[in-house]
Every structure is written in C-alpha cells, then in structure tokens.
Design a protein around this motif. Structure first.
Motif, PDB file in Angstrom:
ATOM      1  N   LEU A  17       0.843  -1.192   0.000  1.00  0.00           N
ATOM      2  CA  LEU A  17       0.000   0.000   0.000  1.00  0.00           C
ATOM      3  C   LEU A  17       0.881   1.245   0.000  1.00  0.00           C
ATOM      4  CD1 LEU A  17      -3.208   0.468   2.115  1.00  0.00           C
ATOM      5  CD2 LEU A  17      -1.646   2.352   1.764  1.00  0.00           C
ATOM      6  N   ASN A  18       0.647   2.108  -0.977  1.00  0.00           N
ATOM      7  CA  ASN A  18       1.374   3.376  -1.092  1.00  0.00           C
ATOM      8  C   ASN A  18       0.345   4.497  -1.009  1.00  0.00           C
ATOM      9  OD1 ASN A  18       2.914   5.596  -1.728  1.00  0.00           O
ATOM     10  ND2 ASN A  18       3.757   4.774  -3.634  1.00  0.00           N
ATOM     11  N   SER A  19       0.215   5.073   0.162  1.00  0.00           N
ATOM     12  CA  SER A  19      -0.784   6.109   0.407  1.00  0.00           C
ATOM     13  C   SER A  19      -0.099   7.471   0.419  1.00  0.00           C
ATOM     14  CB  SER A  19      -1.485   5.850   1.749  1.00  0.00           C
ATOM     15  OG  SER A  19      -2.406   6.879   2.036  1.00  0.00           O
ATOM     16  N   SER A  23      -3.276  10.382  -3.515  1.00  0.00           N
ATOM     17  CA  SER A  23      -3.486   9.130  -4.246  1.00  0.00           C
ATOM     18  C   SER A  23      -3.195   7.949  -3.337  1.00  0.00           C
ATOM     19  CB  SER A  23      -2.584   9.064  -5.491  1.00  0.00           C
ATOM     20  OG  SER A  23      -1.225   8.965  -5.110  1.00  0.00           O
ATOM     21  N   VAL A  24      -3.784   6.818  -3.683  1.00  0.00           N
ATOM     22  CA  VAL A  24      -3.540   5.567  -2.971  1.00  0.00           C
ATOM     23  C   VAL A  24      -3.338   4.473  -4.014  1.00  0.00           C
ATOM     24  CG1 VAL A  24      -4.487   3.805  -1.442  1.00  0.00           C
ATOM     25  CG2 VAL A  24      -4.907   6.218  -0.941  1.00  0.00           C
ATOM     26  N   VAL A  45      -7.714  11.721  -3.948  1.00  0.00           N
ATOM     27  CA  VAL A  45      -8.162  11.341  -2.606  1.00  0.00           C
ATOM     28  C   VAL A  45      -8.207  12.591  -1.722  1.00  0.00           C
ATOM     29  CG1 VAL A  45      -7.628   9.936  -0.571  1.00  0.00           C
ATOM     30  CG2 VAL A  45      -7.205   9.034  -2.867  1.00  0.00           C
ATOM     31  N   HIS A  70      -9.073   9.304   2.807  1.00  0.00           N
ATOM     32  CA  HIS A  70      -8.144   8.174   2.812  1.00  0.00           C
ATOM     33  C   HIS A  70      -8.802   6.953   3.445  1.00  0.00           C
ATOM     34  CE1 HIS A  70      -4.998  11.171   1.927  1.00  0.00           C
ATOM     35  NE2 HIS A  70      -4.263  10.141   1.541  1.00  0.00           N
ATOM     36  N   ILE A  74      -9.616   3.610   1.187  1.00  0.00           N
ATOM     37  CA  ILE A  74      -8.921   2.363   1.508  1.00  0.00           C
ATOM     38  C   ILE A  74      -9.915   1.292   1.951  1.00  0.00           C
ATOM     39  CG2 ILE A  74      -7.297   1.304   3.141  1.00  0.00           C
ATOM     40  CD1 ILE A  74      -5.644   3.884   2.910  1.00  0.00           C
ATOM     41  N   HIS A  93       3.788  -1.003   3.797  1.00  0.00           N
ATOM     42  CA  HIS A  93       3.451   0.395   3.568  1.00  0.00           C
ATOM     43  C   HIS A  93       4.696   1.177   3.151  1.00  0.00           C
ATOM     44  CE1 HIS A  93      -0.542   0.136   5.568  1.00  0.00           C
ATOM     45  NE2 HIS A  93       0.056  -0.810   6.291  1.00  0.00           N
ATOM     46  N   GLY A 129      -0.164  11.661   4.596  1.00  0.00           N
ATOM     47  CA  GLY A 129      -0.824  10.700   3.725  1.00  0.00           C
ATOM     48  C   GLY A 129      -0.383   9.282   4.015  1.00  0.00           C
ATOM     49  N   ASN A 130       0.937   9.091   4.251  1.00  0.00           N
ATOM     50  CA  ASN A 130       1.437   7.764   4.620  1.00  0.00           C
ATOM     51  C   ASN A 130       0.774   7.267   5.903  1.00  0.00           C
ATOM     52  OD1 ASN A 130       4.911   8.627   3.767  1.00  0.00           O
ATOM     53  ND2 ASN A 130       3.205   8.099   2.434  1.00  0.00           N
ATOM     54  N   GLY A 133      -2.851   6.234   5.498  1.00  0.00           N
ATOM     55  CA  GLY A 133      -2.964   4.911   4.887  1.00  0.00           C
ATOM     56  C   GLY A 133      -2.705   3.798   5.885  1.00  0.00           C
TER      57      GLY A 133
END
Length: 405
Positions: A17-19, A23-24, A45, A70, A74, A93, A129-130, A133
């Motif tokens: 998962l790259n949040s 974007s995700v 997002v 987010h 997700i 992640h 953002g990370n 996620g």
C-alpha cells in the motif's frame, strides 16, 4: 469483508500500500516472483472528485468511492480486494521518511506509529498521507502484520561527511537538519538486480544508480550500502526534476523575497511545483513532451534537456569520488528506463570515467541486451527496470515470516 487469516501457502502474497497526499496505490503480489494478482489506484483522494480503479489481468473496474477520504477510499478498495486478501500474510506500507530513527523496515505497532507522527515535520507534504494509509489499513486488517518500508532507510549508512551540512551544529543536534536521501527502495532494488545481471556479488561492487523520473536522484552504492546520494533533507535537493529545481543557491531565496515580496513558503512552493523541466522549458514537466518540443525548435526546451543531462553526468562523476572506483552505472525510473536520448546525452559526457555507449544497445532500451548499453571495454552501464513494490513486498514477507522461524 473477510479479514480472518486463512491457511496461507508456503509463500503467501503480500498487500503493498502506497498512500500519498492525494493518491492511494495498492497491489497484491507474490514476494518471490513479483506476480501481481490485482492492482488498484485511487486518485484525487481527499476531494469530492476521488476516483478508484481496480485491475485484475486485462479486466478493469472504475468508479467513484462513496467516501473520498483516505479512510473511506482504503476501506472500499480493501472490500473490493477481499478475495485476494484472504491469504495475504502482511501489509507493506511505503513511508517516505524515517528520520534518524529507522535504518531498516519495521513492523508497525503503536510506538512505531507514535514515532512516525513525531517525524511529520520532516516531510509535511508526504507523511500525513502515509500515516492516514497505515491507520486506515490497520483498522480494516487488524489481524495482519503491517510493515513500514522507508524511502530514507537505505541511505542511513551514509558517513557523516556525506550527510552533515556545514551549518551551525545546533541545527543538527537540536533539529535533525541533515541529508537523508530518498528513492531508497528503488536504489536498493536496482543495485541488487544489477549485481545479478553482472554476475558479481553485490558486496564486491561499487556503482552509481541513477533514478530518473518526475523525481530524480543518484546514489553511490558501495558493497551494497548507500554512501552518498543527491537528495538531501528533502527531495528538493540534487538533480533537476520534473517540477523540482534541484540544487539552488539558498541566497537566491533571500534575494527573491526582497525583489518579489514573497514569503519563504511561496518561494519553496515554486521550487517544488513550478521549477525543474517545467520551469526551464515553460512547456511541461514530462521529459517526452520537452524532448518533442526541443526537436521542433524550442530553444527553452532544448536547454531544459541539456541542463537536465549535464547535472546527471556531473552527479555521476561526483559520486564516483565517494566510491573510490566505478564498477557500473545503472539507469532506472521512467526517464532512465525509456529515454535512450537522455541516457546517450549523459554517457557522452562521461568518457573521463572510462565510459562509452553501445548506440545500438542503448536504442533498444538495453533490456533486450541483458541490461547493458555500454561499449566494449567500457565501465558497464545498465538499464534496470525498478520494482519498488516488489522490494516492499519482500521486506514485509521477511518480517512477517520471522516469528514463525
């Protein structure tokens, strides 16, 4: 949604998962082969215009999430991937910044999450953002192991002479102002893959890996360890990029603040979003469009390509100093993998390092010639497609499997 852990195969798939801030990206993949079972992408997002796409093989489903946050995006994507997630062993992640606290990938628990929140000031555009996620995925998949894989971790072995700035010592000791480096997952992956292609142990090689995309960086990898890199405390330092300036005299900011009446935040925004290839060419941040404009007579576009390639060549020369000798140069990233013109323009400036180009191999993108695009007798130059998701999956699998060993 099915979140219970089923009996997993010998090598279970991993969810990567790259949040980001807006974007995700998700992928369920085999950590050995890299085979993608399913991929998903959410864009815009955090706005009322969020979109999601899920791809299985050649089939793609697209739509708009009921909740564009987010957490909402997700949750919806994980529900759509429920069948594939039944045997997933862990969740990897991508985390842009680990500061000085994380020198390798780490299992995410509450203390790790608290530490990441403390580091938000080092990457205020990316870490929120990370974190969003990670928090959303942990809420939806609480019984899976979650692993943070840091862009900065690969560079944590740099010596002080490479990471310290010549600034007041208190800036470092009290505020952690230093060079961290980024794109670590890409540089780590392609250096290992290059060693395989060369048929030599990674621990015996000294190479410069060059990641060229919308973001660009080059790294000196000595015996499998990053000993210097072009990006610094933030991803703004170093090479010319799509919209980022790379190296600029900080005195220019004071000068422009007086001349334009702009604050520091506004100037930094322009260096991050209106500079680089876009700023020089006045046309685009996309190298393909800039090259096309240059070929059709745009002097500004031609200069943008020239500055970009010169700065890459100069960085490779400088990083060779950090290595003591040069065993290989490796190109990767969207531009590095696909633009023979850029690679050629860089290589022609590196004769002083014993590098020559095999024009035919370079024109074939290198991959049909075992990755090598250098001439006979040259220091090897390779094109190696990066796969950061696979590296994240492998780190996650290793940390997930560790307790069972």
């Amino acid at each position: 949604m099915a979140t219970g852990v089923s009996a997993v195969p010998a090598v279970a798939p991993v969810l990567v998962l790259n949040s980001g801030s807006s974007s995700v990206k998700l992928a369920v993949l085999d950590p050995v082969s890299g085979e993608r079972r399913v991929t998903a992408l959410a864009e815009r997002v955090g706005t009322g215009e969020a979109t999601v796409r899920v791809r299985r093989g050649e089939q793609e489903q697209a739509g708009a999430p009921a909740d564009g946050s987010h957490r909402g995006v997700i949750k919806e994507l994980l529900a759509a991937l429920a069948d594939e997630l039944a045997t997933v062993a862990g969740v990897g992640h991508r985390v842009v910044h680990g500061g000085q606290r994380f020198s390798s990938s780490a299992v995410v628990d509450d203390p790790v999450l608290a530490t990441l929140r403390e580091l938000t000031g080092l990457a205020p555009l990316h870490l929120p953002g990370n974190l969003a996620g990670i928090e959303a995925a942990r809420a939806e998949l609480p019984d899976r192991v979650h692993v943070a894989v840091f862009d900065t971790a690969f560079h944590s072995g740099m010596p002080a002479r490479a990471y310290r700035y010549a600034v007041p010592a208190g800036w470092y000791s009290q505020h952690a102002v230093r060079r961290y480096g980024f794109h670590g997952t890409s540089h780590r992956y392609v250096s290992g893959r290059a060693a395989e292609l060369l048929g030599r142990p990674l621990a015996s090689l000294r190479m410069v890996t060059v990641h060229l995309g919308n973001g660009c960086s080059a790294t000196a990898v000595r015996d499998g360890i990053s000993v210097d890199t072009t990006m610094g405390m933030t991803p703004l330092e170093g090479l010319v990029m799509g919209t980022r300036s790379g190296d600029v005299d900080p005195g220019a900011l004071g000068y422009l603040a007086d001349r334009l009446g702009k604050g520091l935040a506004g100037l930094l925004d322009q260096l991050n979003t209106r500079s680089g290839l876009l700023g020089l060419s006045g046309i685009s941040n996309d190298m393909r469009e800039v090259q096309d404009a240059a070929e059709h007579g745009s002097a500004d576009a031609a200069l943008a390509v020239e500055v970009f390639c010169y700065r890459v060549a100069k960085a490779i020369g400088a990083l060779a100093v950090a290595l003591g000798r040069l065993d290989a140069v490796v190109f990767t990233g969207g531009i590095g993998e696909h633009s023979a013109t850029v690679r050629s323009a860089v290589l022609v400036q590196l004769g002083i390092l014993g590098i020559t180009e095999d024009v035919g191999a370079n024109g074939e993108d290198g991959r049909r010639t075992g990755g090598r695009i250098s001439g006979a007798g040259s220091v090897p130059v390779l094109v190696v497609p990066t796969d950061e998701e696979l590296l994240i999956a492998r780190d996650t699998w290793e940390l997930t499997a560790e307790p069972a060993r």
